[in-house]
Scaffold this active site. Structure first.
Site, PDB file in Angstrom:
ATOM      1  N   ASP A   1       2.986   5.406   3.756  1.00 38.10           N
ATOM      2  CA  ASP A   1       1.578   5.055   3.597  1.00 38.10           C
ATOM      3  C   ASP A   1       1.438   3.763   2.798  1.00 38.10           C
ATOM      4  O   ASP A   1       2.126   3.568   1.789  1.00 38.10           O
ATOM      5  CB  ASP A   1       0.905   6.209   2.834  1.00 38.10           C
TER       6      ASP A   1
ATOM      7  N   GLU B   1       3.099   2.025   7.818  1.00 36.93           N
ATOM      8  CA  GLU B   1       1.671   1.749   8.044  1.00 36.93           C
ATOM      9  C   GLU B   1       1.482   0.256   7.790  1.00 36.93           C
ATOM     10  O   GLU B   1       1.143  -0.173   6.694  1.00 36.93           O
ATOM     11  CB  GLU B   1       0.791   2.563   7.092  1.00 36.93           C
TER      12      GLU B   1
END
Ligand code: NOJ
Ligand code: CA
Length: 567
Positions: free
Chosen positions: A230, A290
């Site tokens: 993330d 990401e």
């Protein structure tokens, strides 16, 4: 030096019978020479919304386990589960308070182990979501860090004095307001790139870095096949706290627009990615990034100069492009020209559903099929988003008081939040779409009566059956698995066509991305395939099912055609 044939043979035999321990190089390859993740289809599950088994209206791990047959039959090889760790749920799990456990709401570690074991039986690997940039403010590390200025863990987060009565500098949080939160107890500010309840970890502290690398290893030992990382771009900030340049205008939260020059994309991240990769390689695990990037070149940097960082930086640029043969062709060519292995994504839990985003308002189902025909036949690994395969649609809140996602509350009405793309999976036309017997945590779009798994399985022309056929083909056809990408008819404004070609086989894909019938001729002279017979593999245009030549094709509006060309 003379080549020692018998020594090489010995090494080859050793490799062929390699034990799991000797897979340490992360180099295990299949018969086509590809590591596993290059031939796998990934599928993102937002666990709150996939399947609820205990009637509390929230999806759970047992729900995912219950749907493994569905996932296998669909053609999914790996699931990425958005954070399911203990969390106060301020950011729906992206605020982790314990990296090595499962939130009670989702089940237990034993449920996780069962999901993993049964997943293995189904050929479905588990990818977890590693929130590397920040923890929850309820994580014991932060509770300790904020307990006093002399805490052992003070330096695990980013604490600074203010400037007079003001924050240390002008840094703005992505989720609204200053990125500095005042702590009255210790008279300092701490830094958070997202919500104040998500304090940023101090990655410049080697003890923090080691704890995080150790966390990945703990899960690999438990059997997970990799991580989606993330917010990798926000790990580091300028140590001198230089102000970010201010741009004209204000954003949805009323903050000045800034260029996150000193809070995003700092080069230090690459050393961290290399270290994460070193651990991953010991377990033949994959790292997915990401990676919200503006250019293909920026994205390329995340593979690492020595191919020693992320194996799968997500191409999220594709999600920002307009549905257009010309625009897609240019992007795909640019991505393929780098020689890297692309990772195509058309939707996720942070952006409106692909059905709405690419759709023109009147042909959205056809366009959803075109998108699938494209990104499931391209060279690269696709990552699907749950529900995309049945044409799930956004259902945004219409009143501020109904919003669940905090950014929707803060940014209303300009920013409605992300509830709309996180609605429960639509399994059937039963109450609550078969997702729960309780009250679902989020609304269920009315469209579920038509767009649901049970109905679509019965309809041969459904979006779901189209996905299933494409995925079956993708798993079995050598040219689709490993062939080169060769664009065709590069000046065509409406039809996207290309070959996927190996030495032995070629597959032609042609997708009419317009609402008008298109007549096309292919010049295959440079490929040595001119005039060769074709065998239709898959099409949603009935008149082409028995087609055996690709010299000239007439494609109906939005029709897709996939054929093998015999050499
Ligand atoms: C990206 C995640 O996808 C998003 O849902 C989350 O809010 C932020 N990172 C912060 O963790
Ligand atoms: Ca539940």
């Amino acid at each position: 030096m003379r080549h020692n044939f018998s020594a090489s043979l010995f090494v080859m035999i050793l490799l062929a019978f390699a034990s799991p321990g000797s897979r340490a190089q992360g180099n295990v390859r299949d018969a086509q020479g590809h590591p596993w993740y290059q031939h796998a289809v990934f599928y993102e599950i937002y666990p709150r919304s996939f399947m609820d088994t205990n009637g509390d209206g929230i999806g759970d791990l047992k729900g995912i386990t219950a749907k493994l047959d569905y996932l296998k039959a669909l053609g999914v090889d790996a699931i990425w589960i958005a954070p399911c760790f203990p969390s106060p749920q301020v950011d729906f799990g992206y605020d982790v308070s314990d990296y090595q456990n499962i939130d009670k709401m989702y089940g237990t570690l034993a449920d996780f182990d069962k999901l993993q074991t049964l997943g293995k039986d189904h050929g479905v690997k588990i990818i977890l979501d590693f929130v590397v940039n920040h923890t929850s403010d309820q994580h014991p590390w932060f509770l300790d860090s904020s307990s006093s200025r002399t805490s052992d863990k003070r330096n695990w987060y980013i604490w600074r004095d203010g400037v007079g009565k003001n924050a240390p500098n002008n840094w703005v949080a992505l989720f609204g307001g200053s990125a500095w939160q005042w702590d009255a107890k210790t008279n300092q500010y701490y830094y958070h790139y997202f919500y104040p309840q998500q304090p940023d970890l101090n990655w410049r502290n080697p003890t923090v870095a080691d704890a995080m690398y150790g966390t990945t290893e703990w899960w690999y030992k438990r059997g997970v096949a990799g991580f989606r990382l993330d917010a990798v771009d926000s790990l580091f900030e300028d140590p001198d706290l230089k102000d970010d340049p201010v741009l004209p205008g204000i954003n949805a939260y009323g903050d000045p627009n800034v260029d996150h020059q000193y809070t995003q994309n700092l080069p230090e991240v690459h050393a961290v990615l290399k270290n994460l990769r070193t651990v991953a390689n010991k377990y033949d695990a994959v790292l997915i990034g990401e990676t919200w990037k503006d250019t293909v070149a920026q994205m390329g940097a995340y593979y690492g100069a020595g191919h020693d960082e992320l194996q799968m930086p997500m191409d999220l640029m594709l999600t920002k492009l307009k549905f257009s043969a010309v625009i897609f062709r240019a992007h795909i060519s640019e991505v393929n020209a780098t020689g890297e292995w692309p990772v195509f994504v058309i939707g996720n839990h942070d952006i409106p559903r692909s059905w709405n985003r690419y759709g023109d308002g009147s042909h959205n189902d056809e366009i959803a099929k075109d998108m699938a025909a494209m990104y499931l036949t391209l060279r690269g690994t696709p990552i699907m988003y749950y529900g995309e395969e049945i044409g799930m649609q956004n259902k945004d809140p219409v009143r501020r008081e109904d919003v669940k996602d905090p950014i929707g509350k803060l940014g209303w009405p300009k920013e409605k939040g992300r509830d709309g793309e996180r609605t429960p999976m639509q399994w059937s036309d039963e109450p609550n779409a078969g997702f729960t017997t309780g009250v679902p945590w989020n609304v269920i779009p009315d469209a579920y009566k038509r767009y649901n798994v049970a109905n679509e399985l019965k309809n041969p022309d459904s979006i779901l059956n189209w996905y299933k056929q494409l995925l079956a083909l993708r798993h079995t056809d050598a040219a689709l698995l490993k062939g080169d990408y060769l664009p065709l008819n590069e000046n065509d404004l409406n039809v996207l066509s290309y070959l996927r070609k190996t030495d032995g086989e070629a597959v032609l894909v042609a997708i009419n991305m317009s609402a008008v019938q298109q007549k096309i001729n292919f010049d295959l002279s440079k490929t040595g395939l001119s005039g060769k017979p074709a065998k239709t593999l898959l099409t949603n245009q009935a008149s082409l099912r028995n087609n055996s030549s690709v010299t000239e094709l007439t494609l109906d509006p939005f029709a897709a055609y996939i054929a093998q060309i015999t050499k």
